[in-house]
Design a protein around this motif. Structure first.
Motif, PDB file in Angstrom:
ATOM      1  N   ASN A 140      -6.605 -26.984 -49.048  1.00 56.98           N
ATOM      2  CA  ASN A 140      -7.456 -28.089 -48.614  1.00 56.98           C
ATOM      3  C   ASN A 140      -8.490 -27.543 -47.638  1.00 56.98           C
ATOM      4  O   ASN A 140      -8.195 -27.312 -46.473  1.00 56.98           O
ATOM      5  CB  ASN A 140      -6.597 -29.177 -47.969  1.00 56.98           C
ATOM      6  CG  ASN A 140      -7.408 -30.397 -47.599  1.00 56.98           C
ATOM      7  OD1 ASN A 140      -8.619 -30.335 -47.400  1.00 56.98           O
ATOM      8  ND2 ASN A 140      -6.732 -31.518 -47.502  1.00 56.98           N
ATOM      9  N   ILE A 141      -9.702 -27.369 -48.115  1.00 61.08           N
ATOM     10  CA  ILE A 141     -10.743 -26.756 -47.306  1.00 61.08           C
ATOM     11  C   ILE A 141     -11.094 -27.606 -46.097  1.00 61.08           C
ATOM     12  O   ILE A 141     -11.337 -27.094 -45.009  1.00 61.08           O
ATOM     13  CB  ILE A 141     -11.990 -26.433 -48.166  1.00 61.08           C
ATOM     14  CG1 ILE A 141     -12.951 -25.520 -47.403  1.00 61.08           C
ATOM     15  CG2 ILE A 141     -12.696 -27.687 -48.615  1.00 61.08           C
ATOM     16  CD1 ILE A 141     -12.439 -24.151 -47.212  1.00 61.08           C
ATOM     17  N   ARG A 142     -11.106 -28.927 -46.262  1.00 56.18           N
ATOM     18  CA  ARG A 142     -11.424 -29.803 -45.122  1.00 56.18           C
ATOM     19  C   ARG A 142     -10.380 -29.653 -44.026  1.00 56.18           C
ATOM     20  O   ARG A 142     -10.704 -29.587 -42.846  1.00 56.18           O
ATOM     21  CB  ARG A 142     -11.516 -31.255 -45.588  1.00 56.18           C
ATOM     22  CG  ARG A 142     -12.723 -31.519 -46.426  1.00 56.18           C
ATOM     23  CD  ARG A 142     -12.805 -32.978 -46.807  1.00 56.18           C
ATOM     24  NE  ARG A 142     -13.676 -33.095 -47.963  1.00 56.18           N
ATOM     25  CZ  ARG A 142     -13.503 -33.939 -48.939  1.00 56.18           C
ATOM     26  NH1 ARG A 142     -12.499 -34.780 -48.910  1.00 56.18           N
ATOM     27  NH2 ARG A 142     -14.335 -33.976 -49.955  1.00 56.18           N
ATOM     28  N   TYR A 153     -22.262 -29.827 -48.744  1.00 55.97           N
ATOM     29  CA  TYR A 153     -22.309 -31.264 -48.994  1.00 55.97           C
ATOM     30  C   TYR A 153     -23.572 -31.849 -48.375  1.00 55.97           C
ATOM     31  O   TYR A 153     -23.952 -31.495 -47.271  1.00 55.97           O
ATOM     32  CB  TYR A 153     -21.099 -31.976 -48.383  1.00 55.97           C
ATOM     33  CG  TYR A 153     -19.797 -31.698 -49.082  1.00 55.97           C
ATOM     34  CD1 TYR A 153     -19.615 -32.050 -50.407  1.00 55.97           C
ATOM     35  CD2 TYR A 153     -18.749 -31.091 -48.415  1.00 55.97           C
ATOM     36  CE1 TYR A 153     -18.419 -31.789 -51.051  1.00 55.97           C
ATOM     37  CE2 TYR A 153     -17.549 -30.837 -49.041  1.00 55.97           C
ATOM     38  CZ  TYR A 153     -17.390 -31.189 -50.368  1.00 55.97           C
ATOM     39  OH  TYR A 153     -16.213 -30.954 -50.997  1.00 55.97           O
ATOM     40  N   MET A 206     -19.884 -26.090 -46.767  1.00 57.06           N
ATOM     41  CA  MET A 206     -19.507 -26.481 -48.124  1.00 57.06           C
ATOM     42  C   MET A 206     -20.699 -26.919 -48.963  1.00 57.06           C
ATOM     43  O   MET A 206     -20.575 -27.098 -50.165  1.00 57.06           O
ATOM     44  CB  MET A 206     -18.477 -27.614 -48.074  1.00 57.06           C
ATOM     45  CG  MET A 206     -17.171 -27.229 -47.429  1.00 57.06           C
ATOM     46  SD  MET A 206     -16.377 -25.842 -48.244  1.00 57.06           S
ATOM     47  CE  MET A 206     -16.072 -26.526 -49.842  1.00 57.06           C
ATOM     48  N   SER A 264     -11.642 -14.515 -51.614  1.00 61.17           N
ATOM     49  CA  SER A 264     -13.008 -14.901 -51.279  1.00 61.17           C
ATOM     50  C   SER A 264     -13.433 -14.295 -49.944  1.00 61.17           C
ATOM     51  O   SER A 264     -12.673 -14.301 -48.975  1.00 61.17           O
ATOM     52  CB  SER A 264     -13.060 -16.429 -51.212  1.00 61.17           C
ATOM     53  OG  SER A 264     -14.009 -16.884 -50.305  1.00 61.17           O
ATOM     54  N   TRP A 314     -15.554 -15.588 -48.034  1.00 61.01           N
ATOM     55  CA  TRP A 314     -15.609 -16.708 -47.104  1.00 61.01           C
ATOM     56  C   TRP A 314     -14.222 -16.980 -46.518  1.00 61.01           C
ATOM     57  O   TRP A 314     -14.065 -17.136 -45.310  1.00 61.01           O
ATOM     58  CB  TRP A 314     -16.145 -17.968 -47.798  1.00 61.01           C
ATOM     59  CG  TRP A 314     -16.255 -19.100 -46.848  1.00 61.01           C
ATOM     60  CD1 TRP A 314     -17.333 -19.427 -46.089  1.00 61.01           C
ATOM     61  CD2 TRP A 314     -15.221 -20.028 -46.500  1.00 61.01           C
ATOM     62  NE1 TRP A 314     -17.032 -20.499 -45.286  1.00 61.01           N
ATOM     63  CE2 TRP A 314     -15.744 -20.886 -45.527  1.00 61.01           C
ATOM     64  CE3 TRP A 314     -13.912 -20.219 -46.914  1.00 61.01           C
ATOM     65  CZ2 TRP A 314     -15.007 -21.920 -44.965  1.00 61.01           C
ATOM     66  CZ3 TRP A 314     -13.175 -21.244 -46.352  1.00 61.01           C
ATOM     67  CH2 TRP A 314     -13.730 -22.083 -45.398  1.00 61.01           C
ATOM     68  N   LYS A 373     -16.927 -21.052 -51.616  1.00 62.96           N
ATOM     69  CA  LYS A 373     -16.247 -21.578 -50.439  1.00 62.96           C
ATOM     70  C   LYS A 373     -15.063 -22.462 -50.772  1.00 62.96           C
ATOM     71  O   LYS A 373     -14.278 -22.794 -49.914  1.00 62.96           O
ATOM     72  CB  LYS A 373     -17.249 -22.368 -49.607  1.00 62.96           C
ATOM     73  CG  LYS A 373     -18.375 -21.506 -49.098  1.00 62.96           C
ATOM     74  CD  LYS A 373     -19.419 -22.337 -48.403  1.00 62.96           C
ATOM     75  CE  LYS A 373     -20.568 -21.471 -47.979  1.00 62.96           C
ATOM     76  NZ  LYS A 373     -21.788 -21.805 -48.639  1.00 62.96           N
ATOM     77  N   ARG A 374     -14.950 -22.879 -52.016  1.00 65.12           N
ATOM     78  CA  ARG A 374     -13.856 -23.779 -52.358  1.00 65.12           C
ATOM     79  C   ARG A 374     -12.702 -23.067 -53.043  1.00 65.12           C
ATOM     80  O   ARG A 374     -11.673 -23.672 -53.300  1.00 65.12           O
ATOM     81  CB  ARG A 374     -14.377 -24.914 -53.227  1.00 65.12           C
ATOM     82  CG  ARG A 374     -15.269 -25.850 -52.433  1.00 65.12           C
ATOM     83  CD  ARG A 374     -15.568 -27.097 -53.166  1.00 65.12           C
ATOM     84  NE  ARG A 374     -16.535 -26.850 -54.214  1.00 65.12           N
ATOM     85  CZ  ARG A 374     -16.907 -27.757 -55.091  1.00 65.12           C
ATOM     86  NH1 ARG A 374     -16.393 -28.948 -55.063  1.00 65.12           N
ATOM     87  NH2 ARG A 374     -17.796 -27.468 -55.999  1.00 65.12           N
ATOM     88  N   THR A 375     -12.864 -21.798 -53.370  1.00 63.14           N
ATOM     89  CA  THR A 375     -11.794 -21.025 -53.991  1.00 63.14           C
ATOM     90  C   THR A 375     -11.385 -19.923 -53.025  1.00 63.14           C
ATOM     91  O   THR A 375     -12.187 -19.069 -52.694  1.00 63.14           O
ATOM     92  CB  THR A 375     -12.280 -20.409 -55.328  1.00 63.14           C
ATOM     93  OG1 THR A 375     -12.733 -21.460 -56.173  1.00 63.14           O
ATOM     94  CG2 THR A 375     -11.169 -19.634 -55.997  1.00 63.14           C
ATOM     95  N   LYS A 390      -2.966 -25.955 -54.558  1.00 66.16           N
ATOM     96  CA  LYS A 390      -4.368 -26.015 -54.166  1.00 66.16           C
ATOM     97  C   LYS A 390      -4.482 -26.128 -52.656  1.00 66.16           C
ATOM     98  O   LYS A 390      -3.785 -26.902 -52.030  1.00 66.16           O
ATOM     99  CB  LYS A 390      -5.017 -27.244 -54.829  1.00 66.16           C
ATOM    100  CG  LYS A 390      -6.503 -27.284 -54.732  1.00 66.16           C
ATOM    101  CD  LYS A 390      -7.043 -28.418 -55.590  1.00 66.16           C
ATOM    102  CE  LYS A 390      -8.543 -28.394 -55.592  1.00 66.16           C
ATOM    103  NZ  LYS A 390      -9.091 -29.458 -56.406  1.00 66.16           N
ATOM    104  N   HIS A 429     -22.125 -33.605 -53.252  1.00 67.72           N
ATOM    105  CA  HIS A 429     -23.232 -32.647 -53.246  1.00 67.72           C
ATOM    106  C   HIS A 429     -24.509 -33.320 -53.737  1.00 67.72           C
ATOM    107  O   HIS A 429     -25.587 -33.026 -53.255  1.00 67.72           O
ATOM    108  CB  HIS A 429     -22.925 -31.446 -54.147  1.00 67.72           C
ATOM    109  CG  HIS A 429     -21.796 -30.614 -53.646  1.00 67.72           C
ATOM    110  ND1 HIS A 429     -21.939 -29.707 -52.627  1.00 67.72           N
ATOM    111  CD2 HIS A 429     -20.492 -30.557 -54.011  1.00 67.72           C
ATOM    112  CE1 HIS A 429     -20.775 -29.119 -52.390  1.00 67.72           C
ATOM    113  NE2 HIS A 429     -19.880 -29.613 -53.208  1.00 67.72           N
TER     114      HIS A 429
END
Length: 181
Positions: free
Chosen positions: A108-110, A129, A127, A54, A56, A39-41, A106, A145
């Protein structure tokens, strides 16, 4: 945006846009596919010829964000663009200026979650968390996490400071259980 045909269509649009601004793209050697990158890439380029997006990101991001990611990865396939070197940044600026993209090193997922009108709880669950740390001085939030006893005690003893306001007082919550630590 749920199918491979839509990904191929976006991929071809991105290649045409890159070529239209005069960036030398060897389009016949590049492949595109969906992959479980987590989920972060959002995307990854491998060996300057294989691009992975991804699942996602493809299912949750907007069409524009997916195109941003595709172009980001396509720029990695070019000669003299190892990593995010000066040449890669130059090409990213060209695409941003010409088409209004926001290609960055990069994502920003948030920010993506907030722009998609998702709640903070949905973002935390997606994510993975488990903990939310909120600065008592300015309200700035960070997420973890894992949170061992030693780290928790460091927060309570004032060993950590907020990046924004330099406060040493934090509220630590286990968001899964809904309790403060």
């Amino acid at each position: 945006m749920k199918n491979k045909q839509e990904l191929e269509k976006l991929f071809n649009e991105c290649k045409k846009e890159i070529l239209k601004v005069g960036i030398p793209l060897e389009e016949n050697k590049i492949t595109i596919q969906l992959d479980d990158l987590g989920k972060r890439t959002f995307g990854r380029c491998k060996n300057k010829k294989d691009i992975f997006i991804s699942y996602w990101a493809f299912d949750n991001l907007s069409r524009d964000k997916i195109k941003n990611t595709l172009i980001h990865e396509l720029l990695h396939t070019l000669k003299n663009t190892n990593g995010h070197c000066r040449q890669w940044k130059y090409y990213a600026r060209v695409m941003n200026n010409e088409y209004g993209y926001n290609i960055q090193i990069k994502g920003n997922i948030r920010e993506e979650f907030m722009n998609a009108n998702k709640t903070e709880t949905e973002m935390l669950n997606a994510m993975g968390y488990k903990y939310r740390i909120t600065c008592k001085g300015c309200g700035n939030k960070s997420y973890r996490h894992k949170m061992g006893d030693r780290i928790t005690s460091y927060y309570h003893k004032g060993y950590y400071t907020c990046r924004k306001c330099r406060s040493t007082e934090f509220k630590i919550e286990d968001v899964k259980l809904g309790v403060e630590l």
